[in-house]
Design a protein around this motif. Structure first.
Motif, PDB file in Angstrom:
ATOM      1  N   LEU A   1      13.138 -10.642   1.370  1.00 40.25           N
ATOM      2  CA  LEU A   1      12.741  -9.370   1.961  1.00 40.25           C
ATOM      3  C   LEU A   1      13.686  -8.237   1.561  1.00 40.25           C
ATOM      4  O   LEU A   1      13.239  -7.120   1.275  1.00 40.25           O
ATOM      5  CB  LEU A   1      12.668  -9.490   3.484  1.00 40.25           C
ATOM      6  N   LYS A   2      14.964  -8.526   1.510  1.00 41.51           N
ATOM      7  CA  LYS A   2      15.930  -7.495   1.125  1.00 41.51           C
ATOM      8  C   LYS A   2      15.702  -7.063  -0.318  1.00 41.51           C
ATOM      9  O   LYS A   2      15.693  -5.874  -0.627  1.00 41.51           O
ATOM     10  CB  LYS A   2      17.352  -8.025   1.294  1.00 41.51           C
ATOM     11  N   GLU A   3      15.523  -8.029  -1.185  1.00 49.78           N
ATOM     12  CA  GLU A   3      15.318  -7.733  -2.612  1.00 49.78           C
ATOM     13  C   GLU A   3      14.000  -7.003  -2.845  1.00 49.78           C
ATOM     14  O   GLU A   3      13.922  -6.083  -3.648  1.00 49.78           O
ATOM     15  CB  GLU A   3      15.340  -9.035  -3.406  1.00 49.78           C
ATOM     16  N   GLN A   4      12.962  -7.405  -2.148  1.00 46.79           N
ATOM     17  CA  GLN A   4      11.635  -6.839  -2.364  1.00 46.79           C
ATOM     18  C   GLN A   4      11.392  -5.532  -1.599  1.00 46.79           C
ATOM     19  O   GLN A   4      10.403  -4.857  -1.842  1.00 46.79           O
ATOM     20  CB  GLN A   4      10.560  -7.859  -1.989  1.00 46.79           C
ATOM     21  N   LYS A   5      12.285  -5.175  -0.702  1.00 51.02           N
ATOM     22  CA  LYS A   5      12.112  -3.946   0.087  1.00 51.02           C
ATOM     23  C   LYS A   5      12.270  -2.692  -0.771  1.00 51.02           C
ATOM     24  O   LYS A   5      11.634  -1.671  -0.512  1.00 51.02           O
ATOM     25  CB  LYS A   5      13.133  -3.922   1.227  1.00 51.02           C
TER      26      LYS A   5
ATOM     27  N   ARG B   1       8.383  -8.621  -9.331  1.00 49.70           N
ATOM     28  CA  ARG B   1       8.021  -7.805  -8.170  1.00 49.70           C
ATOM     29  C   ARG B   1       6.851  -8.450  -7.433  1.00 49.70           C
ATOM     30  O   ARG B   1       5.799  -8.706  -8.004  1.00 49.70           O
ATOM     31  CB  ARG B   1       7.639  -6.410  -8.640  1.00 49.70           C
ATOM     32  N   ALA B   2       7.044  -8.716  -6.163  1.00 51.51           N
ATOM     33  CA  ALA B   2       5.982  -9.295  -5.339  1.00 51.51           C
ATOM     34  C   ALA B   2       5.008  -8.194  -4.918  1.00 51.51           C
ATOM     35  O   ALA B   2       5.362  -7.023  -4.871  1.00 51.51           O
ATOM     36  CB  ALA B   2       6.584  -9.956  -4.109  1.00 51.51           C
ATOM     37  N   THR B   3       3.807  -8.581  -4.596  1.00 51.22           N
ATOM     38  CA  THR B   3       2.818  -7.620  -4.138  1.00 51.22           C
ATOM     39  C   THR B   3       3.157  -7.175  -2.718  1.00 51.22           C
ATOM     40  O   THR B   3       3.952  -7.812  -2.017  1.00 51.22           O
ATOM     41  CB  THR B   3       1.406  -8.228  -4.135  1.00 51.22           C
ATOM     42  N   ASP B   4       2.538  -6.088  -2.288  1.00 53.70           N
ATOM     43  CA  ASP B   4       2.735  -5.608  -0.919  1.00 53.70           C
ATOM     44  C   ASP B   4       2.272  -6.659   0.088  1.00 53.70           C
ATOM     45  O   ASP B   4       2.903  -6.872   1.115  1.00 53.70           O
ATOM     46  CB  ASP B   4       1.972  -4.300  -0.692  1.00 53.70           C
ATOM     47  N   LEU B   5       1.176  -7.337  -0.231  1.00 57.82           N
ATOM     48  CA  LEU B   5       0.661  -8.375   0.654  1.00 57.82           C
ATOM     49  C   LEU B   5       1.657  -9.523   0.783  1.00 57.82           C
ATOM     50  O   LEU B   5       1.882 -10.036   1.888  1.00 57.82           O
ATOM     51  CB  LEU B   5      -0.691  -8.882   0.151  1.00 57.82           C
TER      52      LEU B   5
END
Length: 113
Positions: free
Chosen positions: A56-60, A25-29
């Protein structure tokens, strides 16, 4: 006795799998930066955005609404900046530097942190 050992082993594997998925999971930043990169890439037009789109699709998933709104703001801001001829060189450098991690996909972007 064997049932208890099997149950403990299963719990250990489940915990390891949960930790691995949480690490991806990437950070919000990072999400907002990737959105900015997509705005630059789409406006400059010399870069394939498939990796960014995938990231972006995966992390949304699961992002709070204010993070998604801020990411959209960064996207729009980057598009406006990229239209300016005097900023294009700096934005091209950003695209080939900081944005490369997000273009490679989610796993590599998270690992690059």
């Amino acid at each position: 006795m064997k049932a208890a050992a099997i149950a403990l082993a299963a719990l250990g594997l489940a915990a390891a799998a949960g930790a691995a998925s949480a690490a991806e999971r990437a950070t919000d930043l990072d999400y907002m930066k990737a959105s900015r990169c997509k705005g630059i890439a789409e406006t400059i037009g010399s870069v394939d955005t498939a990796g960014l789109d995938s990231f972006l699709k995966e992390q949304k998933k699961g992002r709070q609404s204010f993070v998604l709104e801020r990411a959209n703001t960064e996207f729009d801001k980057a598009r406006r900046e990229a239209k300016s001829a005097d900023r294009r060189e700096r934005l091209s450098a950003e695209l080939s530097g900081a944005c490369v991690a997000y273009m490679a996909g989610a796993e590599k972007a998270v690992a690059a942190r």
